[in-house]
Design an enzyme around this catalytic site. Structure first.
Site, PDB file in Angstrom:
ATOM      1  N   ASP A  64       0.855  -1.182   0.000  1.00  0.00           N
ATOM      2  CA  ASP A  64       0.000   0.000   0.000  1.00  0.00           C
ATOM      3  C   ASP A  64       0.897   1.240   0.000  1.00  0.00           C
ATOM      4  OD1 ASP A  64      -1.927   1.870   0.353  1.00  0.00           O
ATOM      5  OD2 ASP A  64      -2.228   1.498   2.481  1.00  0.00           O
ATOM      6  N   THR A  97      -3.448   5.211  -3.879  1.00  0.00           N
ATOM      7  CA  THR A  97      -2.281   5.905  -3.297  1.00  0.00           C
ATOM      8  C   THR A  97      -1.020   5.633  -4.115  1.00  0.00           C
ATOM      9  OG1 THR A  97      -2.087   4.041  -1.786  1.00  0.00           O
ATOM     10  CG2 THR A  97      -3.086   6.021  -0.923  1.00  0.00           C
ATOM     11  N   THR A  98      -0.887   4.402  -4.631  1.00  0.00           N
ATOM     12  CA  THR A  98       0.295   4.061  -5.430  1.00  0.00           C
ATOM     13  C   THR A  98       0.244   4.797  -6.774  1.00  0.00           C
ATOM     14  OG1 THR A  98       0.167   1.890  -4.406  1.00  0.00           O
ATOM     15  CG2 THR A  98       1.663   2.109  -6.238  1.00  0.00           C
ATOM     16  N   ASP A 396      -9.235  -0.266   2.311  1.00  0.00           N
ATOM     17  CA  ASP A 396      -9.282   0.242   0.929  1.00  0.00           C
ATOM     18  C   ASP A 396     -10.562  -0.225   0.238  1.00  0.00           C
ATOM     19  OD1 ASP A 396      -6.910   1.394   1.359  1.00  0.00           O
ATOM     20  OD2 ASP A 396      -5.750   0.274  -0.112  1.00  0.00           O
TER      21      ASP A 396
END
Length: 549
Positions: A64, A97-98, A396
């Site tokens: 993550d 987020t990545t 998530d």
């Protein structure tokens, strides 16, 4: 800093370091690129895990983006702001987020060539802003499709797309069902307002032991508590539940309280007063005939005795948040004083109250609720590390399910939407930063193909051709990368869709961060390293010399 042929004038203090101009902009771009390189291998289903050790010796294993960047310490100010955007993305939409870091890094990298051509940063920024406005218009218009939030299969496909790239992907069906059930449970619609408060009302309880398959979602609440007295009932069907916010014991003095006793009978009177106070509280409770009493404060031995005689089970020292969840699940009202108790405060919505032992600890279950607006997700797993990673992944998935409920529009996943947006932007611009930003979007399908070990050049060329041949202007071209094999697939067939809210936030955050970092042309760092002495001032040197003379 010279003043017309005179001696240099020092404006900044001696231990301040100042860098300005092109050098700073290139440094910021490099810092952004390096952060993106750390995260790049964590994109897609074939993502690698990162193992991080914190200063205390604890281990975090995750893919993550936000969790990784939270653990690593960086020195460069531009890198710190890159880390900040991963946190913003996580708080705002919970997923992507990545992608946001990889995109921001690539957008900075594409700006480098224009800086080398002596183009002014504000010109680049203007074109980036224009591109962002066009992207938002395209996404909210022809490139996204509406979805019915009551269509369970469509929603499950979207959540599966999110879960597929994570560690929990092996148990995707289980995770998808848990996420959708949790969100539909805590969904509250009143006065035309939709509220999905996952943080407060969907609690995740992690219990080491068992296997991930044993994880489940409870139609009610579970708390890590036992009844106060061993003889109290531990299994009650259709319980009447009372929730209190006051202590069932005699109020003691706050600080040192002195009581002078002159006669022997006075002490007895004091004890009688204490007993009378507790008895009165218990009589107020017993009058409403509850089966279970939960309180956030303590329960004295005397109160336990009275409640036990009346056949009432008591649980003490509950967290405020747990008490709120129980209130939502069974329809009870939390009361602050026993004198104010009334029949309407009793919760009758729960079907079962029981105490179970899991591992070494006792847990209190309030389940089979008729219309629970709060739930508990019970996670099992082999070790703490697995449980922590599973919880992060599940959060998530919950956020993605929440996003669809609040904004029910979807875009094709697997890099398809990035290629579709890039294609539309390239049709509009022929040169300059606007066109470069469109090419920067292609980093997502490119990285997906790279992480699968596919031939990136061949795959991307084929993918570009598919998007160029797409004729319908009112629907998105859904050709993208299959994250497992690196082949080109049509996402309508594989059912890989992503929520529009996540993509919109990703592009906005990435472009705005690139703009912010390009605007910086001066870094003044006045921080003094620990242990370093301040440089001696010229006046002090003179004084020392005079003393020596």
């Amino acid at each position: 800093m010279f003043g017309g042929g005179r001696a240099p004038i020092l404006v900044l203090s001696q231990n301040t370091k100042r860098e300005s101009g092109r050098k700073v902009q290139l440094e910021n771009i490099n810092a952004g690129k390096q952060i993106a390189d750390v995260i790049r291998t964590c994109l897609g289903p074939q993502a690698m895990l990162k193992m991080l050790m914190d200063p205390m010796g604890g281990i975090v294993m995750t893919n993550d983006g936000n969790a990784i960047l939270r653990e690593i310490t960086v020195q460069h100010p531009a890198a710190k702001s890159m880390i900040e955007i991963a946190r913003t993305q996580d708080e705002e939409v919970g997923d992507g987020t990545t992608s946001v870091i990889v995109l921001a890094g690539e957008m900075l990298a594409t700006a480098e060539q224009f800086l080398n051509q002596n183009m002014h940063p504000t010109v680049i920024i203007r074109q980036y802003k224009e591109a962002l406005e066009d992207i938002v218009t395209l996404l909210e218009g022809p490139l996204s499709i509406p979805v019915d939030r009551n269509d369970k299969t469509a929603l499950a496909n979207v959540v599966r797309g999110c879960v597929g790239t994570k560690f929990i992907g092996r148990w995707s069906d289980l995770a998808v069902n848990i996420a959708l059930d949790a969100v539909s449970t805590v969904l509250l619609e009143e006065n035309g307002r939709t509220e999905v408060d996952i943080k407060r009302y969907a609690k995740v309880e992690k219990i080491p032991g068992g296997s991930v398959e044993e994880s489940q979602i409870l139609k009610g609440v579970m708390v890590n508590k036992d009844v106060t007295h061993p003889k109290m009932r531990r299994y009650i069907q259709n319980p009447r539940i009372m929730l209190l916010d006051c202590s069932l014991e005699y109020k003691k003095g706050e600080s040192q309280t002195n009581v002078e006793i002159t006669a022997e009978t006075d002490f007895t009177k004091l004890l009688e007063l204490e007993e009378e106070h507790v008895r009165r509280q218990c009589d107020d409770i017993i009058a409403l005939k509850p089966d279970v009493v939960f309180t956030e404060k303590g329960v004295s031995d005397l109160a336990q005795h009275f409640l036990l005689k009346a056949g009432i089970s008591a649980v003490r020292r509950l967290r405020k948040s747990d008490n709120n969840r129980i209130a939502r699940a069974c329809g009870a009202t939390i009361v602050n004083r026993t004198e104010e108790l009334q029949e309407s405060d009793i919760g009758t919505g729960a079907g079962l109250f029981e105490i179970k032992k899991l591992g070494d600890e006792y847990f209190c279950y309030i389940t089979e609720c008729k219309n629970p607006k709060a739930c508990t997700i019970l996670l099992r797993g082999a070790s703490k590390d697995i449980l922590n990673e599973t919880e992060r992944n599940l959060q998530d998935a919950l956020q993605v399910a929440r996003n669809i409920m609040l904004l029910p529009r979807l875009v094709p996943g697997g890099g398809a939407i990035e290629m579709a947006v890039a294609q539309k932007l390239l049709q509009k611009a022929t040169h300059g930063p606007y066109r470069a930003l469109a090419h920067a979007l292609e980093i997502v399908p490119k990285t997906l193909a790279q992480n699968c070990g596919a031939n990136t050049i061949r795959t991307l060329t084929a993918l570009r051709a598919k998007h160029a041949n797409h004729a319908d202007p009112n629907s998105p071209c859904s050709w993208g990368i299959d994250g497992e094999s690196g082949e080109i697939v049509e996402q309508t067939a594989t059912g890989l869709w992503e929520p529009l809210a996540v993509k919109l936030q990703t592009y906005k955050t990435a472009v705005e961060t690139a703009i912010l970092l390009l605007r910086i042309d001066d870094i003044v760092s006045g921080s003094k390293k620990k242990g370093d002495k301040e440089p001696t001032k010229p006046s002090e040197i003179q004084q020392e010399q005079q003393q020596q003379d």
